[in-house]
Design a protein around this motif. Sequence first.
Motif, mmCIF file in Angstrom:
data_model
loop_
_atom_site.group_PDB
_atom_site.id
_atom_site.type_symbol
_atom_site.label_atom_id
_atom_site.label_comp_id
_atom_site.label_asym_id
_atom_site.label_seq_id
_atom_site.Cartn_x
_atom_site.Cartn_y
_atom_site.Cartn_z
ATOM 1 N N ASP A 14 0.799 -1.219 0.000
ATOM 2 C CA ASP A 14 0.000 0.000 0.000
ATOM 3 C C ASP A 14 0.830 1.267 0.000
ATOM 4 O OD1 ASP A 14 -2.463 -1.381 0.080
ATOM 5 O OD2 ASP A 14 -2.238 -1.683 2.238
ATOM 6 N N CYS A 15 2.134 1.147 -0.291
ATOM 7 C CA CYS A 15 2.985 2.329 -0.206
ATOM 8 C C CYS A 15 4.159 2.215 -1.173
ATOM 9 C CB CYS A 15 3.505 2.498 1.224
ATOM 10 S SG CYS A 15 4.597 3.924 1.462
ATOM 11 N N ARG A 24 0.911 6.635 -0.317
ATOM 12 C CA ARG A 24 0.394 5.478 0.417
ATOM 13 C C ARG A 24 -1.123 5.560 0.533
ATOM 14 N NH1 ARG A 24 -0.470 7.177 5.860
ATOM 15 N NH2 ARG A 24 0.503 9.204 6.284
ATOM 16 N N TRP A 25 -1.734 4.384 0.492
ATOM 17 C CA TRP A 25 -3.167 4.284 0.713
ATOM 18 C C TRP A 25 -3.432 4.178 2.210
ATOM 19 C CZ3 TRP A 25 -6.731 5.432 -2.697
ATOM 20 C CH2 TRP A 25 -6.456 5.284 -4.050
ATOM 21 N N ASP A 26 -4.365 4.962 2.705
ATOM 22 C CA ASP A 26 -4.799 4.917 4.094
ATOM 23 C C ASP A 26 -6.312 4.764 4.078
ATOM 24 O OD1 ASP A 26 -5.263 5.121 6.768
ATOM 25 O OD2 ASP A 26 -4.563 7.182 6.989
ATOM 26 N N GLY A 27 -6.773 3.510 4.126
ATOM 27 C CA GLY A 27 -8.194 3.255 3.938
ATOM 28 C C GLY A 27 -8.578 3.554 2.511
ATOM 29 N N HIS A 29 -8.220 6.669 1.197
ATOM 30 C CA HIS A 29 -7.531 7.912 0.863
ATOM 31 C C HIS A 29 -6.143 7.591 0.312
ATOM 32 C CE1 HIS A 29 -9.982 10.154 4.223
ATOM 33 N NE2 HIS A 29 -10.734 9.669 3.247
ATOM 34 N N ILE A 31 -2.559 9.257 0.181
ATOM 35 C CA ILE A 31 -1.804 10.333 0.812
ATOM 36 C C ILE A 31 -0.446 10.447 0.126
ATOM 37 C CG2 ILE A 31 -0.746 11.154 2.947
ATOM 38 C CD1 ILE A 31 -2.949 9.685 4.462
ATOM 39 N N ARG A 49 1.732 17.993 1.791
ATOM 40 C CA ARG A 49 0.931 16.785 1.607
ATOM 41 C C ARG A 49 -0.232 17.057 0.662
ATOM 42 N NH1 ARG A 49 -0.866 13.156 6.658
ATOM 43 N NH2 ARG A 49 1.316 12.499 6.300
ATOM 44 N N THR A 51 -3.787 15.032 -0.381
ATOM 45 C CA THR A 51 -4.682 13.930 -0.025
ATOM 46 C C THR A 51 -5.769 13.813 -1.077
ATOM 47 O OG1 THR A 51 -4.281 14.339 2.328
ATOM 48 C CG2 THR A 51 -6.172 12.964 1.753
#
Length: 240
Positions: A14-15, A24-27, A29, A31, A49, A51
């Motif tokens: 995921d990163c 990277r994926w956060d859920g 989202h 980022i 950043r 998003t």
Amino acid sequence: MTDRGRSALRQARDCITVGPSSMRWDGNHLIIDINEMGAPPLITPVRGRVTLRPTGLTAVEMPLTEDAAHIWRPFAPTAHIDVDLAARGWKWSGHGYFDANFGTRALEEDFSTWSWGRFPTKGGSTCFYDAERLDGSVLNSAVFFGEDGQHEIAALQPKTRLKRSLWAVRRETRADTGYRPKQVMNMLDAPFYSRAMVQTQLGGEETTGVYEALDLRRFRSPLLKPMLAVRVPRRPSWRF
């Protein structure tokens, strides 16, 4: 943008990290953390950043040549984006997208020119891909992506000339018959490339989206490669 060697790359499910920057994926989202330096003439830090919140993800991969040596991958054609960079005036939110191109040959080996555009339209986004290949064949494609990521072939409005860029790159996009598209914001201008916000009309709907035009005949010129190396510096020895 910086060219880095293999030692600067780390990748997980995921990163992906390239040097001091990462995605990277956060859920649900995406980022994007940025820690880079601007190119000449503005050699200043570019940090902060971005998003991205997609309304839907796609499984679409569009071959740009018959042997699929070049692929367009629209991961999230419709999304909400938040930009928070450490510079005055570089904080905003709005409509965005996330896509990528990849392939097994250099673009200049197969293409003469191309233009691409992504325009917010009712219920989602409409994307156009028009290209002239070196073998004389052409690519003319239009795809509509719903907000849920589902896609369908869209109508191809006539190609309509757009005013040339500051470097006189030839530009044309799609528009309803009789409508004259126009640039509303310049985003990047190079001797072989133009990226801009363009206003057009599709099916009676006036819309403003991101547009690019690429002249790979110019890009092949040995006079331009040193210029590109200045704008996109190489850092082959970077280590974690």
